[in-house]
Scaffold this motif. Structure first.
Motif, PDB file in Angstrom:
ATOM      1  N   THR B 247     -36.677  -7.035 -24.261  1.00  0.00           N
ATOM      2  CA  THR B 247     -35.318  -8.047 -24.548  1.00  0.00           C
ATOM      3  C   THR B 247     -35.766  -8.975 -25.558  1.00  0.00           C
ATOM      4  OG1 THR B 247     -35.179  -7.416 -22.181  1.00  0.00           O
ATOM      5  CG2 THR B 247     -33.649  -8.915 -23.443  1.00  0.00           C
ATOM      6  N   ALA B 248     -36.818  -9.871 -25.347  1.00  0.00           N
ATOM      7  CA  ALA B 248     -37.135 -11.209 -26.250  1.00  0.00           C
ATOM      8  C   ALA B 248     -37.191 -10.484 -27.637  1.00  0.00           C
ATOM      9  CB  ALA B 248     -38.272 -11.413 -25.650  1.00  0.00           C
ATOM     10  N   ASN B 249     -37.930  -9.335 -27.910  1.00  0.00           N
ATOM     11  CA  ASN B 249     -38.337  -8.636 -29.089  1.00  0.00           C
ATOM     12  C   ASN B 249     -36.712  -8.524 -29.822  1.00  0.00           C
ATOM     13  OD1 ASN B 249     -40.009  -8.285 -31.057  1.00  0.00           O
ATOM     14  ND2 ASN B 249     -40.915  -6.295 -30.300  1.00  0.00           N
ATOM     15  N   ALA B 250     -36.075  -7.679 -28.989  1.00  0.00           N
ATOM     16  CA  ALA B 250     -34.645  -7.230 -29.577  1.00  0.00           C
ATOM     17  C   ALA B 250     -33.852  -8.694 -29.870  1.00  0.00           C
ATOM     18  CB  ALA B 250     -34.189  -6.514 -28.453  1.00  0.00           C
ATOM     19  N   GLY B 251     -33.886  -9.500 -29.072  1.00  0.00           N
ATOM     20  CA  GLY B 251     -33.210 -10.680 -29.116  1.00  0.00           C
ATOM     21  C   GLY B 251     -33.613 -11.497 -30.378  1.00  0.00           C
ATOM     22  N   ILE B 252     -34.955 -11.685 -30.693  1.00  0.00           N
ATOM     23  CA  ILE B 252     -35.406 -12.262 -32.133  1.00  0.00           C
ATOM     24  C   ILE B 252     -35.010 -11.412 -33.269  1.00  0.00           C
ATOM     25  CG2 ILE B 252     -37.705 -12.735 -33.300  1.00  0.00           C
ATOM     26  CD1 ILE B 252     -38.860 -13.288 -30.496  1.00  0.00           C
ATOM     27  N   ASN B 253     -34.999 -10.000 -32.988  1.00  0.00           N
ATOM     28  CA  ASN B 253     -34.556  -9.258 -34.320  1.00  0.00           C
ATOM     29  C   ASN B 253     -33.219  -9.474 -34.457  1.00  0.00           C
ATOM     30  OD1 ASN B 253     -37.307  -8.264 -34.681  1.00  0.00           O
ATOM     31  ND2 ASN B 253     -36.836  -6.637 -33.462  1.00  0.00           N
ATOM     32  N   ILE B 254     -32.175  -9.495 -33.229  1.00  0.00           N
ATOM     33  CA  ILE B 254     -30.837  -9.617 -33.841  1.00  0.00           C
ATOM     34  C   ILE B 254     -30.684 -10.907 -34.620  1.00  0.00           C
ATOM     35  CG2 ILE B 254     -28.712 -10.241 -32.719  1.00  0.00           C
ATOM     36  CD1 ILE B 254     -29.759  -8.227 -30.416  1.00  0.00           C
ATOM     37  N   LEU B 255     -31.603 -12.257 -33.917  1.00  0.00           N
ATOM     38  CA  LEU B 255     -31.207 -13.378 -34.619  1.00  0.00           C
ATOM     39  C   LEU B 255     -31.797 -13.343 -36.014  1.00  0.00           C
ATOM     40  CD1 LEU B 255     -32.517 -15.788 -31.869  1.00  0.00           C
ATOM     41  CD2 LEU B 255     -29.985 -15.654 -32.515  1.00  0.00           C
ATOM     42  N   ARG B 256     -32.810 -12.628 -36.012  1.00  0.00           N
ATOM     43  CA  ARG B 256     -33.253 -12.313 -37.691  1.00  0.00           C
ATOM     44  C   ARG B 256     -32.315 -11.697 -38.438  1.00  0.00           C
ATOM     45  NH1 ARG B 256     -39.426 -10.791 -36.248  1.00  0.00           N
ATOM     46  NH2 ARG B 256     -40.564 -13.137 -36.208  1.00  0.00           N
TER      47      ARG B 256
END
Lengths: 308, 262
Positions: B247-256
């Motif tokens: 989830t954290a990884n996905a969140g970061i990718n969305i923000l990016r």
């Protein structure tokens, strides 16, 4: 007592010149006469007296001087110097040795308490054997090289119950050459409490202990030791022992030099491990690491067993 | 106790049967001089912590434990059996606690030999988990002669001055079990494995002191349940970790993807 003036003279002379002097005049002292008759074979070898180096026979005389002069105030001083903790150490020492515990109850035991002049340990052991282990057959010989310390113990023993007194005997002897009265392989327990540090020849005394103990008999020693494991506590302890103890000695017992000797001799005494190795070298076996620290190592109990 | 790096060393070393040191050779010197902080296949085990006379007293006294418990009385009887005077046990620094330690150490050391017998058989448990369960059960069964005295022993071990040594011995036991089971982990799980096994072992042992079922079947079931719990909790924690990581990884990718400079 006649010994007091003698010790004062001795004290003031050694204060002026800290160099050892063999022709120190101590005309009222009785110890010297006794010591001449128990001259040890290695009497001319060098050893320590506090921070000084003297011959073994001279150390014997000077230790005698120290204890003659402190005999009367010995207990009061112990309480002040250790803040009463020495009583806890001695109680623990005796209860951990558990004298008089036999199956079936009441089997005879013989105990020699060396350097036990004032009877601190012997009286406690008698009490433990009779009250805790219900054993009326534990004979305790209190031995000391110094007749003045023995006199204090003998005097104090008069206040004990008759059953305790009957099992106590007093013996003036040098622990390095015990008299023939104490036979080989005859003792169950050999204790020495706050005494072995004053011996001129510790290995000889240990060998003598090994000789007189039965196979399976136990050597137990309560003695000041090193606090090196706890540097902060050690710093405080050193301050106390070199700063306060000679001062207390001067104020309470009127004898600074004897207590200066006391702290120096503690500093000179080997560490827990080295003393353990000395016990092993004398032919004993130790259990586990061979010693038990009390109050962080200010004192330590060393125990050894004579193997079968 | 072993450290993670030792497991790697053990991996490289050739597999050789371990010797038992239950009857330790004599030495009168300090145990600390001979303590080893790792398991070795290539060097004989260091002599045990007990000297010759000391082991003679303790071994003889140990036979009296079922009757007299871990007490001074058992020690006096033991000394007598070993041909020594009644005063001899006074040489032990902590009397009854030393007798308890003797039980703990000899039973732990006996595990190596037991594990060899267990794992040589055809029906030997496969996998590290199964082996750990089997060894833990073996160690518990080694308590069966003295289990009615074990609550007293636990009370002695819980005395403040004995707690550090008791915990050290527990740590050594769980380390021994994981090592004998063939665990070679060198990551942080080295710690969690030992911690959880220690917990499971102590609770099961406590359960066993009140277990009157034949052959301790109830204790066996209790142990299985605890080990299953550890597995499921461990699995759940692993899953949660994975989910959090994803989830954290996905969140970061969305923000990016929205142009945030992370």
């Amino acid at each position: 007592m006649a010994v007091r003036p003698a010790s004062r003279i001795y004290g003031s002379i050694s204060r002026c010149s800290l160099r050892p002097s063999t022709n120190l005049a101590r005309p009222f002292s009785t110890s010297r006469v006794v010591l001449a008759s128990t001259q040890t074979p290695t009497g001319d070898r060098p050893t320590h007296f506090g921070y000084e180096t003297v011959t073994e026979s001279e150390k014997q005389q000077r230790v005698a001087g120290v204890f003659t002069s402190v005999a009367e105030s010995y207990d009061k001083m112990n309480d002040l110097m250790s803040l009463g903790v020495h009583r806890l150490w001695k109680d623990h020492f005796v209860s951990s040795l558990n004298p008089g515990a036999t199956t079936p109850i009441g089997q005879p035991q013989t105990i020699l308490d060396v350097a036990g002049g004032t009877g601190d340990i012997a009286f406690r052991m008698q009490q433990h054997a009779q009250s805790y282990n219900s054993n009326p057959n534990v004979k305790i010989i209190v031995s000391d090289i110094n007749p003045d310390m023995l006199a204090v113990g003998r005097q104090r023993s008069l206040a004990l119950p008759a059953t305790h007194q009957a099992n106590l005997s007093f013996l003036e002897a040098n622990a390095e050459v015990l008299p023939p009265k104490i036979e080989d392989n005859s003792l169950d327990l050999y204790t020495v409490s706050f005494g072995i540090r004053n011996f001129s020849n510790i290995p000889a005394a240990l060998r003598e202990a090994h000789r007189v103990l039965k196979p399976g008999g136990v050597f137990a020693c309560l003695e000041f030791s090193k606090v090196d494991k706890y540097p902060l506590f050690n710093a405080f302890y050193k301050q106390w022992s070199f700063g306060a103890i000679p001062l207390i000695g001067q104020l309470v017992a009127g004898d600074r030099d004897s207590y200066q000797y006391l702290v120096e001799s503690i500093e000179r005494f080997p560490s827990q491990e080295n003393f353990r190795d000395m016990i092993v070298d004398a032919g004993f076996e130790v259990a586990g690491k061979g010693y038990e620290d009390l109050t962080g190592g200010i004192a330590a109990i060393h125990r050894g067993i004579k193997p079968l | 106790m072993a450290c993670p790096t030792s497991a790697r060393a053990a991996l490289r070393a050739s597999i050789r049967p371990l010797q038992t040191v239950a009857a330790s050779p004599s030495t009168s010197t300090s145990s600390s001089l001979y303590r080893r902080h790792y398991h070795s296949y290539d060097h004989p085990p260091p002599p045990g912590p007990f000297g010759a006379t000391e082991s003679a007293i303790l071994a003889a006294a140990y036979k009296h434990v079922p009757e007299h418990g871990f007490t001074q009385t058992a020690l006096t009887h033991g000394a007598r059996d070993a041909g020594l005077p009644d005063i001899s046990p006074s040489v032990l620094t902590n009397g009854p606690f030393t007798l308890i330690k003797y039980h703990l150490i000899t039973q732990r050391q006996a595990l190596a030999e037991r594990s060899r017998q267990l794992f040589e058989r055809d029906d030997a448990p496969a996998g590290v988990g199964g082996k750990v369960a089997a060894l833990t059960w073996e160690r518990l069964l080694a308590n069966k002669d003295i289990i009615h005295r074990w609550q007293e022993a636990l009370a002695v071990m819980a005395q403040p001055s004995y707690v550090p040594e008791s915990i050290k011995e527990l740590a050594a036991l769980s380390d021994e079990i994981w090592f004998l089971a063939g665990d070679t982990a060198v990551d942080p799980s080295w710690y969690t494995k030992r911690a959880t096994l220690s917990m499971v072992y102590t609770t099961t042992e406590l359960f066993m002191t009140n277990d009157h079922s034949p052959d301790y079947v109830e204790t066996g079931k209790f142990l299985t349940r605890r080990l299953d719990e550890v597995k499921s909790v461990g699995g759940a924690l692993g899953n949660i970790g994975q989910w959090v990581g994803f989830t954290a990884n996905a969140g970061i990718n969305i923000l990016r993807s929205k142009g945030v400079r992370i």
